[in-house]
Scaffold this motif. Structure first.
Motif, PDB file in Angstrom:
ATOM      1  N   ASP A 105       0.839  -1.205   0.000  1.00 47.70           N
ATOM      2  CA  ASP A 105       0.000   0.000   0.000  1.00 47.70           C
ATOM      3  C   ASP A 105       0.871   1.252   0.000  1.00 47.70           C
ATOM      4  O   ASP A 105       2.111   1.165   0.023  1.00 47.70           O
ATOM      5  CB  ASP A 105      -1.025  -0.030   1.149  1.00 47.70           C
ATOM      6  CG  ASP A 105      -0.392   0.102   2.533  1.00 47.70           C
ATOM      7  OD1 ASP A 105       0.807   0.407   2.636  1.00 47.70           O
ATOM      8  OD2 ASP A 105      -1.129  -0.104   3.528  1.00 47.70           O
ATOM      9  N   THR A 106       0.207   2.415  -0.053  1.00 42.03           N
ATOM     10  CA  THR A 106       0.967   3.668  -0.187  1.00 42.03           C
ATOM     11  C   THR A 106       1.747   4.014   1.082  1.00 42.03           C
ATOM     12  O   THR A 106       2.593   4.903   1.069  1.00 42.03           O
ATOM     13  CB  THR A 106       0.024   4.849  -0.528  1.00 42.03           C
ATOM     14  OG1 THR A 106      -1.096   4.809   0.363  1.00 42.03           O
ATOM     15  CG2 THR A 106      -0.458   4.778  -1.957  1.00 42.03           C
ATOM     16  N   GLU A 107       1.477   3.300   2.159  1.00 42.93           N
ATOM     17  CA  GLU A 107       2.250   3.501   3.391  1.00 42.93           C
ATOM     18  C   GLU A 107       3.412   2.515   3.478  1.00 42.93           C
ATOM     19  O   GLU A 107       4.126   2.480   4.487  1.00 42.93           O
ATOM     20  CB  GLU A 107       1.346   3.328   4.618  1.00 42.93           C
ATOM     21  CG  GLU A 107       0.226   4.345   4.676  1.00 42.93           C
ATOM     22  CD  GLU A 107       0.761   5.755   4.929  1.00 42.93           C
ATOM     23  OE1 GLU A 107       1.111   6.058   6.073  1.00 42.93           O
ATOM     24  OE2 GLU A 107       0.834   6.539   3.954  1.00 42.93           O
ATOM     25  N   GLY A 108       3.532   1.671   2.455  1.00 40.82           N
ATOM     26  CA  GLY A 108       4.646   0.723   2.420  1.00 40.82           C
ATOM     27  C   GLY A 108       4.397  -0.590   3.142  1.00 40.82           C
ATOM     28  O   GLY A 108       5.300  -1.415   3.261  1.00 40.82           O
ATOM     29  N   HIS A 109       3.164  -0.820   3.609  1.00 38.17           N
ATOM     30  CA  HIS A 109       2.866  -2.118   4.239  1.00 38.17           C
ATOM     31  C   HIS A 109       2.838  -3.217   3.187  1.00 38.17           C
ATOM     32  O   HIS A 109       2.313  -3.012   2.097  1.00 38.17           O
ATOM     33  CB  HIS A 109       1.492  -2.083   4.927  1.00 38.17           C
ATOM     34  CG  HIS A 109       1.405  -1.117   6.048  1.00 38.17           C
ATOM     35  ND1 HIS A 109       0.638   0.021   5.977  1.00 38.17           N
ATOM     36  CD2 HIS A 109       2.000  -1.104   7.259  1.00 38.17           C
ATOM     37  CE1 HIS A 109       0.757   0.692   7.108  1.00 38.17           C
ATOM     38  NE2 HIS A 109       1.594   0.038   7.907  1.00 38.17           N
TER      39      HIS A 109
END
Ligand code: PXG
Length: 464
Positions: free
Chosen positions: A49-53
């Motif tokens: 995802d855009t948070e890097g998860h």
């Protein structure tokens, strides 16, 4: 090149999403307050995802990414086809190579005499085709009064007017209504509805509702029966072993058409190419989509047997079709997808490796205090959450309250596992490895533990 990149913080993307993007099957104002989780990239069974998860995708997107994400071969096939012939139609006595090659390939992998393909852009469109096709079939056979299609409560066949009407979901019918000439019988959902009966007896009881409905309507009015070999969106309801043989007996006895909606179960999901093979079903028509292209391109279709195709072809035009029926880029991508399924023996991987490995662990989840039953066919499975296993009790809270809480724990633990009511469902990419199954199970167990602790703390482990 106009590559879509993310130069914005997640919060800004969420705000734009909330301002302009209407999500399907979503309370959009509630989502706007919370903000959507935004996916950025994916490879194999892993989303980022855009948070890097890094999230393990236990749902293969929406039951469709059978070969896993990010296969370059499909991108290459799409690019090459766009350069060669980006579009042409198949309406007015023309054809093109990708549609021809894909139809022939589908006829090769489909069982028995299912040798003819009518292309659509999605599963919903294909089921709309099926409604018109079976009614047209009976017109040509000189029995135009045979128009009613029998389907099932809690079945899912899409959300166009036709697909939504075939489906047996009251929430869908409530928004926009339901077309005439479609009736529903009960679903083979033993866990919720089987009472004191054995699963086998309950399977027979539900199947025999088809016979009763045919007799009630008059066989002279009935065109077809449609069912998913395994209900997917309805909660991965795997029917008792007696169900499909009895349905087949009834369909054969009364000579009505049988449509197997294989949108989810097709292309390896159940450990065979088609769910009809797993359950011994002999349909006249199969609906396909999703795994046909592993979701890399929107494409669906109806696979039609020799007899029905011959009848439909014997009386002039069938006045039906979509601009994108057999779209050359989608067809080229689907063809490459099937090549990978075949050459990498992915269906065999499901049957011989992934299913047995997952089944041992999935079944063991019934040791968890929240889990009543665990079901799995191939790589589609479900677990029923319950406050009391012995009585298969429902929770006192509104249906779905507990399932949603469990799904929220999964989401927080970077596992996509969905809920349907208070059932948790999975349908991972077919290429999932034993190591990845270990991760999926570890995250699922952690999420169940957290959900259980929360339910106890909030006093929600109560039976209805
Ligand atoms: N038939 C079946 C059996 C499906 O599962 C469709 C038809 C319709 O396909 P399209 O391509 O028109 O969506 C489906 C789609 C869910 C969910 O919540 C399931 C589907 C679609 C959207 C949500 O599980 N299945």
């Amino acid at each position: 090149m106009n590559k879509i990149t993310n130069h914005m913080p997640t919060a800004e993307l969420q705000a734009l999403d909330a301002a302009h993007h209407m999500h399907p099957f979503t309370d959009n104002s509630a989502l706007a307050k919370k903000g959507a989780r935004i996916m950025k990239s994916a490879k194999g069974v892993w989303l980022t995802d855009t948070e890097g998860h890094r999230i393990i995708d236990g749902m293969a997107g929406l039951w469709c990414v059978n070969i896993g994400y990010g296969r370059k071969e499909l991108a290459t096939a799409a690019a090459a086809q766009m350069e060669e012939l980006s579009y042409y139609n198949t309406f007015f006595q023309t054809s093109h190579i990708p549609a021809i090659a894909l139809a022939a390939k589908i006829a090769e992998v489909a069982p028995g005499d299912l040798n003819h393909v009518f292309f659509a852009g999605s599963g919903s469109e294909a089921n709309d085709t099926n409604i018109r096709m079976v009614r047209r079939y009976w017109d040509i056979m000189g029995q135009p009064e045979k128009r009613v299609i029998i389907a099932r409560t809690n079945g899912y066949h899409g959300s166009t007017m036709g697909g939504g009407s075939l489906g047996g979901m009251a929430g869908i019918h409530a928004h926009g209504g339901k077309i005439a000439g479609i009736v529903h019988i009960g679903e083979p959902n033993w866990w919720e509805q089987g009472g004191e009966m054995t699963p086998e007896d309950f399977g027979l009881l539900r199947a025999r509702e088809l016979e009763r409905m045919i007799l009630q309507l008059g066989v002279e009015n009935v065109a077809a029966f449609i069912g998913e070999p395994v209900q997917g969106a309805g909660g991965v309801i795997i029917p008792p072993s007696t169900y499909w043989p009895e349905i087949q007996r009834i369909v054969d006895k009364y000579g009505i058409l049988l449509i197997a909606d294989e949108v989810i179960t097709g292309f390896g999901r159940t450990g065979n190419w088609f769910g009809s093979q797993t359950f011994g079903i002999k349909p006249h028509i199969m609906t396909i989509a999703k795994g046909l292209s592993s979701g890399y391109q929107p494409i669906g279709g109806s696979i039609v047997n020799d007899h029905v195709a011959e009848v439909l072809g014997s009386a002039g035009d069938f006045n039906h079709g979509y601009t994108y029926s057999g779209h050359p880029v989608a067809a080229a991508v689907a063809l490459e997808n099937i090549r990978i399924l075949q050459e990498e023996h992915i269906v065999e991987h499901v049957r011989d490796v992934a299913h047995p490995y997952l089944w041992a662990k999935w079944q063991a989840l019934t040791d968890h205090p929240l889990v009543g039953e665990a079901k799995l066919v191939g790589l589609m499975g479900s677990i029923a959450l319950t406050p009391d296993k012995a009585t298969r009790a429902k929770f006192a809270s509104d249906t779905g309250t507990v399932g949603y809480r469990c799904r929220e724990r999964c989401f927080a633990n970077n596992l996509i596992m969905r809920h349907v009511g208070d059932r948790m469902i999975i349908s991972p990419p077919l290429v999932i490895t034993p190591e990845e199954i270990d991760i999926l199970i570890a995250r699922a167990t952690k999420s169940l533990d957290e959900c259980y602790a929360g339910l106890k703390a909030d006093g929600l482990m109560k039976s209805a």
